[in-house]
Design a protein around this motif. Structure first.
Motif, PDB file in Angstrom:
ATOM      1  N   LEU A 852       0.823  -1.204   0.000  1.00 63.55           N
ATOM      2  CA  LEU A 852       0.000   0.000   0.000  1.00 63.55           C
ATOM      3  C   LEU A 852       0.861   1.259   0.000  1.00 63.55           C
ATOM      4  O   LEU A 852       0.482   2.279  -0.576  1.00 63.55           O
ATOM      5  CB  LEU A 852      -0.931  -0.007   1.219  1.00 63.55           C
ATOM      6  CG  LEU A 852      -2.131   0.941   1.172  1.00 63.55           C
ATOM      7  CD1 LEU A 852      -3.045   0.608   0.010  1.00 63.55           C
ATOM      8  CD2 LEU A 852      -2.907   0.889   2.484  1.00 63.55           C
ATOM      9  N   GLY A 853       2.034   1.176   0.605  1.00 63.49           N
ATOM     10  CA  GLY A 853       2.886   2.354   0.709  1.00 63.49           C
ATOM     11  C   GLY A 853       3.555   2.752  -0.583  1.00 63.49           C
ATOM     12  O   GLY A 853       3.920   3.919  -0.748  1.00 63.49           O
ATOM     13  N   ILE A 854       3.730   1.810  -1.527  1.00 58.56           N
ATOM     14  CA  ILE A 854       4.423   2.153  -2.774  1.00 58.56           C
ATOM     15  C   ILE A 854       3.471   2.668  -3.838  1.00 58.56           C
ATOM     16  O   ILE A 854       3.922   3.064  -4.917  1.00 58.56           O
ATOM     17  CB  ILE A 854       5.180   0.934  -3.335  1.00 58.56           C
ATOM     18  CG1 ILE A 854       4.203  -0.189  -3.713  1.00 58.56           C
ATOM     19  CG2 ILE A 854       6.231   0.451  -2.372  1.00 58.56           C
ATOM     20  CD1 ILE A 854       4.843  -1.311  -4.479  1.00 58.56           C
ATOM     21  N   MET A 855       2.167   2.673  -3.565  1.00 57.83           N
ATOM     22  CA  MET A 855       1.234   3.181  -4.560  1.00 57.83           C
ATOM     23  C   MET A 855       1.390   4.688  -4.711  1.00 57.83           C
ATOM     24  O   MET A 855       1.294   5.424  -3.717  1.00 57.83           O
ATOM     25  CB  MET A 855      -0.215   2.852  -4.156  1.00 57.83           C
ATOM     26  CG  MET A 855      -0.593   1.400  -4.323  1.00 57.83           C
ATOM     27  SD  MET A 855      -0.498   0.851  -6.046  1.00 57.83           S
ATOM     28  CE  MET A 855       1.026  -0.105  -6.011  1.00 57.83           C
ATOM     29  N   PRO A 856       1.656   5.200  -5.905  1.00 56.72           N
ATOM     30  CA  PRO A 856       1.867   6.647  -6.077  1.00 56.72           C
ATOM     31  C   PRO A 856       0.565   7.425  -5.942  1.00 56.72           C
ATOM     32  O   PRO A 856      -0.519   6.915  -6.225  1.00 56.72           O
ATOM     33  CB  PRO A 856       2.429   6.748  -7.506  1.00 56.72           C
ATOM     34  CG  PRO A 856       1.919   5.529  -8.210  1.00 56.72           C
ATOM     35  CD  PRO A 856       1.827   4.453  -7.169  1.00 56.72           C
ATOM     36  N   ILE A 872      -5.201  -3.340  -4.410  1.00 56.61           N
ATOM     37  CA  ILE A 872      -3.970  -3.860  -3.813  1.00 56.61           C
ATOM     38  C   ILE A 872      -4.286  -4.950  -2.801  1.00 56.61           C
ATOM     39  O   ILE A 872      -3.636  -6.011  -2.781  1.00 56.61           O
ATOM     40  CB  ILE A 872      -3.188  -2.716  -3.150  1.00 56.61           C
ATOM     41  CG1 ILE A 872      -2.706  -1.719  -4.206  1.00 56.61           C
ATOM     42  CG2 ILE A 872      -2.006  -3.257  -2.370  1.00 56.61           C
ATOM     43  CD1 ILE A 872      -1.822  -2.320  -5.269  1.00 56.61           C
ATOM     44  N   LEU A 873      -5.283  -4.741  -1.963  1.00 57.34           N
ATOM     45  CA  LEU A 873      -5.621  -5.750  -0.963  1.00 57.34           C
ATOM     46  C   LEU A 873      -6.226  -6.993  -1.601  1.00 57.34           C
ATOM     47  O   LEU A 873      -6.085  -8.099  -1.063  1.00 57.34           O
ATOM     48  CB  LEU A 873      -6.600  -5.151   0.066  1.00 57.34           C
ATOM     49  CG  LEU A 873      -6.008  -4.028   0.931  1.00 57.34           C
ATOM     50  CD1 LEU A 873      -7.049  -3.502   1.906  1.00 57.34           C
ATOM     51  CD2 LEU A 873      -4.778  -4.528   1.696  1.00 57.34           C
ATOM     52  N   ARG A 874      -6.909  -6.851  -2.746  1.00 54.50           N
ATOM     53  CA  ARG A 874      -7.426  -8.029  -3.446  1.00 54.50           C
ATOM     54  C   ARG A 874      -6.276  -8.902  -3.938  1.00 54.50           C
ATOM     55  O   ARG A 874      -6.314 -10.129  -3.808  1.00 54.50           O
ATOM     56  CB  ARG A 874      -8.309  -7.617  -4.612  1.00 54.50           C
ATOM     57  CG  ARG A 874      -8.903  -8.808  -5.361  1.00 54.50           C
ATOM     58  CD  ARG A 874      -9.625  -8.393  -6.622  1.00 54.50           C
ATOM     59  NE  ARG A 874     -10.782  -7.570  -6.338  1.00 54.50           N
ATOM     60  CZ  ARG A 874     -10.913  -6.305  -6.714  1.00 54.50           C
ATOM     61  NH1 ARG A 874      -9.939  -5.721  -7.407  1.00 54.50           N
ATOM     62  NH2 ARG A 874     -11.998  -5.624  -6.428  1.00 54.50           N
ATOM     63  N   VAL A 875      -5.249  -8.267  -4.504  1.00 55.19           N
ATOM     64  CA  VAL A 875      -4.089  -9.031  -4.955  1.00 55.19           C
ATOM     65  C   VAL A 875      -3.406  -9.698  -3.766  1.00 55.19           C
ATOM     66  O   VAL A 875      -2.996 -10.869  -3.831  1.00 55.19           O
ATOM     67  CB  VAL A 875      -3.103  -8.112  -5.701  1.00 55.19           C
ATOM     68  CG1 VAL A 875      -1.829  -8.858  -6.053  1.00 55.19           C
ATOM     69  CG2 VAL A 875      -3.749  -7.562  -6.966  1.00 55.19           C
ATOM     70  N   PHE A 876      -3.293  -8.992  -2.651  1.00 53.35           N
ATOM     71  CA  PHE A 876      -2.669  -9.578  -1.466  1.00 53.35           C
ATOM     72  C   PHE A 876      -3.474 -10.764  -0.957  1.00 53.35           C
ATOM     73  O   PHE A 876      -2.928 -11.830  -0.652  1.00 53.35           O
ATOM     74  CB  PHE A 876      -2.530  -8.516  -0.373  1.00 53.35           C
ATOM     75  CG  PHE A 876      -1.984  -9.061   0.918  1.00 53.35           C
ATOM     76  CD1 PHE A 876      -0.616  -9.204   1.089  1.00 53.35           C
ATOM     77  CD2 PHE A 876      -2.827  -9.439   1.948  1.00 53.35           C
ATOM     78  CE1 PHE A 876      -0.106  -9.709   2.272  1.00 53.35           C
ATOM     79  CE2 PHE A 876      -2.326  -9.950   3.137  1.00 53.35           C
ATOM     80  CZ  PHE A 876      -0.959 -10.088   3.304  1.00 53.35           C
ATOM     81  N   ASP A 877      -4.792 -10.601  -0.838  1.00 52.73           N
ATOM     82  CA  ASP A 877      -5.638 -11.689  -0.344  1.00 52.73           C
ATOM     83  C   ASP A 877      -5.570 -12.911  -1.248  1.00 52.73           C
ATOM     84  O   ASP A 877      -5.697 -14.047  -0.774  1.00 52.73           O
ATOM     85  CB  ASP A 877      -7.090 -11.209  -0.220  1.00 52.73           C
ATOM     86  CG  ASP A 877      -7.265 -10.193   0.899  1.00 52.73           C
ATOM     87  OD1 ASP A 877      -6.412 -10.160   1.798  1.00 52.73           O
ATOM     88  OD2 ASP A 877      -8.239  -9.413   0.852  1.00 52.73           O
TER      89      ASP A 877
END
Length: 933
Positions: A852-856, A872-877
């Motif tokens: 989440l921190g690297i998202m511009p 991003i959280l969908r890809v992580f899950d």
């Protein structure tokens, strides 16, 4: 007596017959033969040991030694580490048990020769393959398709009413593989991914095919050799590799390692704690915080260190309180839908209509609302007039410039096109045959019709009616006033990151829920909670610009601002000092804090940069005033409470020392370039100015005349911008029931890497949920951003990067890394220690925070903050389910083999292997029953 007589009689008869037959000297010959036999036997027995030794020596002298060619790939830099890997593997996996059976090394040499032959064949085939399509298209397609199936599985679970079914992992797996068989039709990998026995059988079958392709015929037909190698490859190489790559904890560690250069984002960490629904993650973070608190409190320090430790303790207590509040909410069943709660009970911040219709993200939700209320014609009319005005202004400027430069251009042609466009807008929205018709007073429509008939159309010809339409949207209770109370408005605030999650109040505050709306919208705690952060409220800081001057350094002129800083200490004393800063220092400081604290972006506005006349005295005074306002907002007590970790950065900026810039000149220029995408409310008008035809194409109610006119007017610009073919060429394919690659046109090979990347982005952030008009504009904006930063070389850069990653130097580096990780210092690595559940949970939190921190910020302001977080959280899950990771590894392996052996029928083989799944049979029966109907 009779018996004895018969024996002697028969014996005497035999002797008489022998003498008569062979003669009287035969008895001497018989004795001689017997003596020779006995003598030869005795001699042979004495010489046998020496004879056997000589025979063995002759056999050894006749056997030729096996010569092993150490060449494998044809590249010495690859062959050297690869030979070491073979040597270490034979030593640690074969020699240790073989030498207990025999000392003969022939078997080991034959094994090594067989392995090298397979590697030579593998290397030869790899050199004959063009790997660019695989890495730029096939690999991305497989990942994006896997993500699409996962998203569909999540959507199906969310539609279920039972919360237990929505949260059950087995239900997710079942839904995932049901969606897979619907997409692949003849393939389902559920059996291979969820049954260890079936997985081993699949790998054995696959390894046997590979041995057939890679081994010489003599080695392959040796059954003992083939069975041994098949078991070693299947259970000793592929299965452990898949086990490791599919472990969610390993993937999380790999993500952290990949993004190790990125600094931890404090705001992203708090957002992850706010968004997580896993109590185990919060408990793990809380336990680590308690451990760190115990350590800090045990330190015996004094002097300046005590303040630093105190700030650390306060920060840890702040995180601990967030974890406890979130755990209490989840365990008590108080977890609610933030959007629904805010829509019903929330006090929301208000965004003016003029900002909504000029901002891409906000416009999407307002457009959906207007369509729901039947007012889409009003909004489309306003947008179409904006497009007409921009197009008309551009063409008139082009006409004036050409006439001024002495070029011949027919003014009648330009005016004729403008008239055609204006009449198209009038006929579509204001004439009696318009359906639906924009309802405005007839007098205004009549005056407009007279102007169109008698006068040449101007860019301002629709201004009177457009203003009335705007007032209608602004004041009519059906439109903007009601939109502010609609759930779509709450979703819009969430995408703009201007929505605050409801805070759960403890026993001291009652058991209810409260909602606080704030433009910062960062942390899910009230201001009372925020005050427990690491802010020393006894120290107050004030700063203002007291003077402005112009300096000249080596021919470069710049403005210098004198900052007077006043710090009021807790004992009543004051410290006053002055420091000097340039505008570039302010700009660099602003970039730093808005990158680390994302929620400051919407409320902290730095005065814009001016290219010309930026040393003018009047301009410098205005900038001084704006910078003072910026400082006062930054040092506001409420700001200090809301962002407790901001103050160290502010102190560093205001200290009486030379300011150390964190950004280079190029980074500041890029920030200036993308700043309109980040903060301004003019994205739609900017897109219209650069793409006159995009708006007209997107609005379904624009007339054909308007479309043709816009096409002619924007022809030159379109040729310069749209060199990339349309992303979706096969419009007849349902994108939800096909692979990502099915959306690419097979006849167009140009720019496929870039197109696939954009399709992957479309899938990650689920942009298909947006209305088609805005979705098209978002993609156009992304394409313009990519082209503006990288030009037409973006595809070449992707291809060059693939070439670099597959170069001999890089392959050699991969082999060396593999060797050093499995055999550090030439010794087989020990089994890594077991990682307990608490450590795994903290790794999950760290991985999510890093992602989440690297998202511009540019991405968040193009597609929305909430959409970015969800994507991003969908890809992580997706990576937190081991059977699904095994499926993805299996898909990658299949694609790799299909690319490596294109002449063989691997796709048909995989269909045959995976069609054993009961889901495939059930789906086939379902299709047959539907066809019969």
């Amino acid at each position: 007596l009779f018996a004895s007589l018969s024996i002697w009689g028969w014996g005497g008869l035999g002797v008489v017959l022998f003498l008569i037959t062979f003669g009287p000297f035969a008895i001497f010959y018989l004795a001689f033969y017997i003596l020779c036999f006995i003598g030869g036997f005795c001699v042979l027995m004495t010489k046998s040991s020496t004879f056997i030794k000589k025979v063995l020596e002759e056999m050894k002298s006749e056997s030729k030694p096996i010569k092993i060619d150490r060449r494998l790939t044809g590249s010495s830099i690859i062959d050297e580490p690869l030979q070491q890997v073979i040597q270490f593997a034979l030593r640690d996996y074969i020699q240790y048990w073989y030498y207990t059976l025999s000392d003969d090394e022939t078997f080991l040499l034959e094994i090594r020769q067989t392995v090298q032959n397979a590697l030579v064949e593998f290397s030869t085939r790899s050199k004959e393959v063009d790997w660019q399509p695989y890495f730029t298209t096939r690999l991305v397609d497989d990942f994006a398709t896997h993500l699409r199936v996962f998203r569909k599985a999540q959507e199906r679970l969310n539609e279920r009413e039972d919360p237990k079914q929505r949260d059950a992992p087995e239900e997710l797996l079942d839904s995932f593989f049901e969606a897979e068989v619907e997409m692949e039709r003849k393939i389902c990998r559920d059996v291979v991914c969820m049954s260890r026995k079936d997985e081993e059988g699949f790998l054995r079958d696959l390894c046997e095919v590979l041995l057939y392709l890679l081994l010489p015929p003599g080695d392959f037909h040796n059954k003992n050799m083939r069975y041994l190698l098949k078991e070693v490859l299947a259970r000793g190489v592929l299965l452990p590799l898949i086990n490791q790559l599919s472990d969610p904890d390993y993937i999380n560690q790999f993500v952290i390692w990949m993004i190790r250069d990125s600094s931890c984002n404090y705001e992203a960490f708090l957002n992850i704690l706010k968004l997580t629904d896993k109590v185990a993650e919060l408990e793990a973070v809380k336990d680590k915080v308690l451990e760190e608190l115990q350590y800090l409190r045990s330190l015996d320090t004094g002097g300046d260190d005590i303040n630093f430790i105190k700030n650390q303790i306060n920060s840890l207590l702040f995180v601990k309180k967030i974890c406890e509040t979130r755990i209490q909410r989840l365990q008590s069943g108080k977890e609610v839908d933030t959007l629904k709660l805010a829509a019903n009970f929330g006090k929301l911040c208000v965004i003016p209509l003029e900002h909504i219709i000029a901002h891409n993200i906000a416009l999407q939700f307002f457009m959906d609302y207007m369509q729901h209320m039947g007012g889409q014609a009003i909004l489309f009319f306003w947008l179409t007039v904006e497009g007409y005005r921009v197009t008309a202004q551009q063409q008139l400027e082009v006409l004036q410039n050409s006439q001024r430069d002495g070029k011949i251009q027919s003014s009648q042609t330009t005016k004729g096109l403008l008239r055609s466009a204006a009449l198209g807008v009038y006929d579509q929205y204001l004439s009696e045959k318009a359906s639906p018709r924009v309802e405005v007073d007839e007098a205004s429509v009549t005056r407009l019709a007279q102007k169109l008939n008698k006068e040449d159309p101007t860019p301002e010809i629709f201004d009177e009616i457009q203003k009335k339409v705007y007032d209608m949207m602004l004041r009519d209770e059906r439109f903007y006033p009601s939109f502010k109370q609609h759930p779509l408005y709450v979703r819009m605030l969430a995408e703009l990151d201007m929505l605050k999650e409801p805070s759960y109040m403890g026993s001291d505050h009652g058991d209810g829920e409260s909602f606080n709306g704030s433009p910062t919208g960062s942390i899910n705690l009230s201001l009372d909670d925020l005050s427990s952060g690491s802010v020393d409220e006894s120290v107050q800081l004030h700063a203002f610009i007291s003077d402005t001057g112009v300096c000249n350094d080596h021919g470069k002129t710049y403005a210098l601002y004198t900052l007077t800083v006043i710090r009021k200490n807790s004992d009543g004393s004051e410290d006053i000092w002055k420091t000097y800063r340039r505008y570039s220092d302010f700009h660099d400081f602003h970039m730093r804090i808005t990158e680390q604290f994302e929620t400051l972006g919407p409320i902290l506005k730095l005065p814009g940069k001016k290219t010309f006349n930026n040393m003018d005295r009047e301009f410098l005074e205005k900038r001084k005033k704006d910078l003072n306002s910026y400082l006062q907002l930054l040092l506001n007590p409420e700001m200090v409470k809301a962002c407790p970790m901001l103050m160290p950065h502010v102190y560093d900026f205001l200290e009486n020392k030379a300011y150390s810039k964190g950004k280079g000149d190029f980074a500041r220029k890029m920030d200036t370039f993308v700043n309109p995408l980040r903060s301004s409310m003019r994205n739609v008008s900017n897109a219209v100015k650069s793409l006159p035809d995009s708006l007209a194409e997107g609005v379904s109610k624009v007339s054909a005349d308007m479309g043709r006119m816009s096409e002619k007017l924007g022809q030159d610009i379109k040729h310069s911008i749209f060199k990339v073919p349309p992303l979706i060429a096969k419009s007849d394919i349902d994108p939800e029931h096909c692979r990502i690659s099915a959306q690419l046109d097979d006849n167009v090979d140009d720019n496929i890497p870039l197109r696939v990347m954009l399709l992957l982005m479309d899938e990650v952030f689920d942009l298909k949920e947006r209305n088609q008009w805005l979705r098209r504009n978002i993609k156009n904006l992304l394409q313009q951003l990519i082209k503006a930063t990288s030009g037409d070389t973006i595809n070449r850069k992707i291809v060059d990067h693939v070439d670099y990653m597959t170069s001999p130097e890089q392959v050699s580096d991969y082999v060396k890394r593999f060797r050093d990780s499995y055999w550090p210092n030439g010794i087989l690595a020990e089994t890594p220690p077991h990682r307990d559940k608490s450590l795994r949970m903290r790794t999950r939190v760290a991985a999510k925070t890093t992602l989440l921190g690297i998202m511009p910020d540019e991405l968040k302001h193009i597609i929305g903050a909430e959409t970015t977080r969800k994507g991003i959280l969908r890809v992580f899950d997706m990576f937190q389910h081991q059977p699904l990771n095994r499926r993805l590894a299996c898909v990658f392996l299949e694609g790799y083999l299909e690319t490596l052996f294109p002449q063989y029928k691997f796709p048909e083989l995989f269909v045959k292997l995976h069609s054993r799944s009961p889901r495939v049979l059930r789906y086939s029966q379902k299709l047959r029953s539907l066809h019969k109907r």
